[in-house]
Design a protein around this motif. Structure first.
Motif, PDB file in Angstrom:
ATOM      1  N   PHE A  70      63.370  61.343  10.748  1.00  0.00           N
ATOM      2  CA  PHE A  70      62.676  62.252   9.830  1.00  0.00           C
ATOM      3  C   PHE A  70      63.688  62.929   8.913  1.00  0.00           C
ATOM      4  O   PHE A  70      64.883  63.000   9.224  1.00  0.00           O
ATOM      5  CB  PHE A  70      61.894  63.318  10.612  1.00  0.00           C
ATOM      6  N   ASP A  71      63.201  63.446   7.812  1.00  0.00           N
ATOM      7  CA  ASP A  71      64.080  64.148   6.870  1.00  0.00           C
ATOM      8  C   ASP A  71      64.614  65.438   7.466  1.00  0.00           C
ATOM      9  O   ASP A  71      65.746  65.839   7.181  1.00  0.00           O
ATOM     10  CB  ASP A  71      63.318  64.450   5.571  1.00  0.00           C
ATOM     11  N   ASP A  72      63.790  66.110   8.272  1.00  0.00           N
ATOM     12  CA  ASP A  72      64.199  67.363   8.904  1.00  0.00           C
ATOM     13  C   ASP A  72      65.005  67.033  10.170  1.00  0.00           C
ATOM     14  O   ASP A  72      64.468  66.454  11.115  1.00  0.00           O
ATOM     15  CB  ASP A  72      62.955  68.182   9.274  1.00  0.00           C
ATOM     16  N   PRO A  73      66.296  67.397  10.223  1.00  0.00           N
ATOM     17  CA  PRO A  73      67.119  67.067  11.400  1.00  0.00           C
ATOM     18  C   PRO A  73      66.624  67.727  12.685  1.00  0.00           C
ATOM     19  O   PRO A  73      66.799  67.165  13.769  1.00  0.00           O
ATOM     20  CB  PRO A  73      68.517  67.572  11.016  1.00  0.00           C
ATOM     21  N   SER A  74      66.014  68.898  12.585  1.00  0.00           N
ATOM     22  CA  SER A  74      65.502  69.574  13.779  1.00  0.00           C
ATOM     23  C   SER A  74      64.290  68.833  14.345  1.00  0.00           C
ATOM     24  O   SER A  74      64.143  68.700  15.564  1.00  0.00           O
ATOM     25  CB  SER A  74      65.123  71.023  13.445  1.00  0.00           C
ATOM     26  N   ARG A  75      63.441  68.342  13.458  1.00  0.00           N
ATOM     27  CA  ARG A  75      62.308  67.530  13.912  1.00  0.00           C
ATOM     28  C   ARG A  75      62.823  66.227  14.520  1.00  0.00           C
ATOM     29  O   ARG A  75      62.282  65.737  15.510  1.00  0.00           O
ATOM     30  CB  ARG A  75      61.370  67.244  12.738  1.00  0.00           C
ATOM     31  N   ASP A  76      63.858  65.692  13.923  1.00  0.00           N
ATOM     32  CA  ASP A  76      64.519  64.501  14.431  1.00  0.00           C
ATOM     33  C   ASP A  76      64.975  64.727  15.873  1.00  0.00           C
ATOM     34  O   ASP A  76      64.743  63.908  16.767  1.00  0.00           O
ATOM     35  CB  ASP A  76      65.720  64.202  13.543  1.00  0.00           C
ATOM     36  N   HIS A  77      65.639  65.860  16.098  1.00  0.00           N
ATOM     37  CA  HIS A  77      66.148  66.206  17.428  1.00  0.00           C
ATOM     38  C   HIS A  77      65.013  66.345  18.442  1.00  0.00           C
ATOM     39  O   HIS A  77      65.075  65.757  19.532  1.00  0.00           O
ATOM     40  CB  HIS A  77      66.931  67.516  17.352  1.00  0.00           C
ATOM     41  N   ILE A  78      63.992  67.113  18.094  1.00  0.00           N
ATOM     42  CA  ILE A  78      62.874  67.348  19.010  1.00  0.00           C
ATOM     43  C   ILE A  78      62.178  66.036  19.369  1.00  0.00           C
ATOM     44  O   ILE A  78      61.799  65.810  20.521  1.00  0.00           O
ATOM     45  CB  ILE A  78      61.870  68.337  18.395  1.00  0.00           C
ATOM     46  N   THR A  79      62.035  65.161  18.392  1.00  0.00           N
ATOM     47  CA  THR A  79      61.366  63.882  18.629  1.00  0.00           C
ATOM     48  C   THR A  79      62.114  63.042  19.657  1.00  0.00           C
ATOM     49  O   THR A  79      61.515  62.516  20.603  1.00  0.00           O
ATOM     50  CB  THR A  79      61.243  63.083  17.317  1.00  0.00           C
ATOM     51  N   LEU A  80      63.419  62.925  19.501  1.00  0.00           N
ATOM     52  CA  LEU A  80      64.194  62.069  20.402  1.00  0.00           C
ATOM     53  C   LEU A  80      64.408  62.723  21.760  1.00  0.00           C
ATOM     54  O   LEU A  80      64.276  62.063  22.792  1.00  0.00           O
ATOM     55  CB  LEU A  80      65.546  61.711  19.778  1.00  0.00           C
TER      56      LEU A  80
END
Length: 240
Positions: A150-160
């Motif tokens: 995702f473009d948002d790195p925090s959303r990226d982190h939460i997803t993984l």
């Protein structure tokens, strides 16, 4: 169990957003709001309904109360919908409340079932790991997962990181319920430590210091002992 549901509608499909104003990071702020609501308040009310065996009209009244609170949050601007609607919340809560009553009866009368114990410990592990790791990162910024989904790195982190918990919880619950020898417990912790190190070397897991890898392993070891204690509680459960 609500964590699985929230992973789909909140993280993957961005259904709504909270604005509690606690963290500077907007996405972590959003997850905080969702965690307080769906990680603490809704489960607590569900337990109350199940333990006191509240009936249909009580459940309707409580659901209406949640409907009013959500509408109030929308009005105050601390919460907003994207494609989600308040009526969806009400329908889901009504289902969750009855599901809670059903699971409570299962725990009281069929706690010796292997599949039930696996299920309980699986979701216990997801909840504890997910909640603890979220606050560990949001407050102390000790580690961060990065995969460019995702473009948002925090959303990226939460997803993984959430997907990580969904997978490792399978092994935690199996090892604990099967009461395997210490060798398998050690193999699980060593294996997870190797996974963390491998993800770090790939650049997917970024840490503030190499000691954080040791901290993660220590936490996972503590999680194993905690699940063993929960299994003991389930084993000692007796009918009233």
């Amino acid at each position: 169990m609500i964590y699985l549901f929230e992973y789909a509608i909140l993280v993957l499909f961005k259904s709504y957003e909270y604005f509690p104003g606690v963290f500077k990071d907007d996405y972590f702020d959003n997850v905080l709001g969702a965690n307080v609501s769906n990680g603490f308040i809704v489960p607590s009310v569900t337990v109350l309904i199940a333990v006191f065996d509240l009936g249909f009209w009580w459940i309707i009244l409580i659901t209406i109360g949640f409907f009013g609170i959500e509408e109030l949050f929308l009005y105050l601007g601390v919460y907003r919908h994207f494609w989600w609607k308040t009526i969806y919340t009400s329908i889901c809560l009504f289902i969750f409340f009855y599901l809670g009553k059903y699971l409570w009866r299962m725990l009281r009368y069929h706690v010796d079932r292997f599949t039930l114990r696996i299920t309980v410990l699986y979701f216990v592990n997801i909840t504890i790991q997910g909640t603890f790791m979220f606050y560990l990162v949001a407050i102390f910024h000790l580690f961060f997962f990065h995969v460019n989904w995702f473009d948002d790195p925090s959303r990226d982190h939460i997803t993984l990181v959430t997907l990580y918990f969904f997978i490792d919880s399978i092994f935690f619950s199996l090892v604990v319920v099967l009461r395997t020898y210490w060798f398998w417990h050690a193999l699980l912790i060593i294996g997870l430590a190797c996974v963390n190190l491998f993800l770090h070397q790939l650049g997917i897991l970024k840490v503030s210091g190499n000691w954080v890898l040791g901290l993660l392993t220590a936490f996972q070891l503590g999680e194993l002992f905690l699940l063993m204690y929960v299994r003991k509680l389930l084993h000692n459960a007796v009918l009233p």
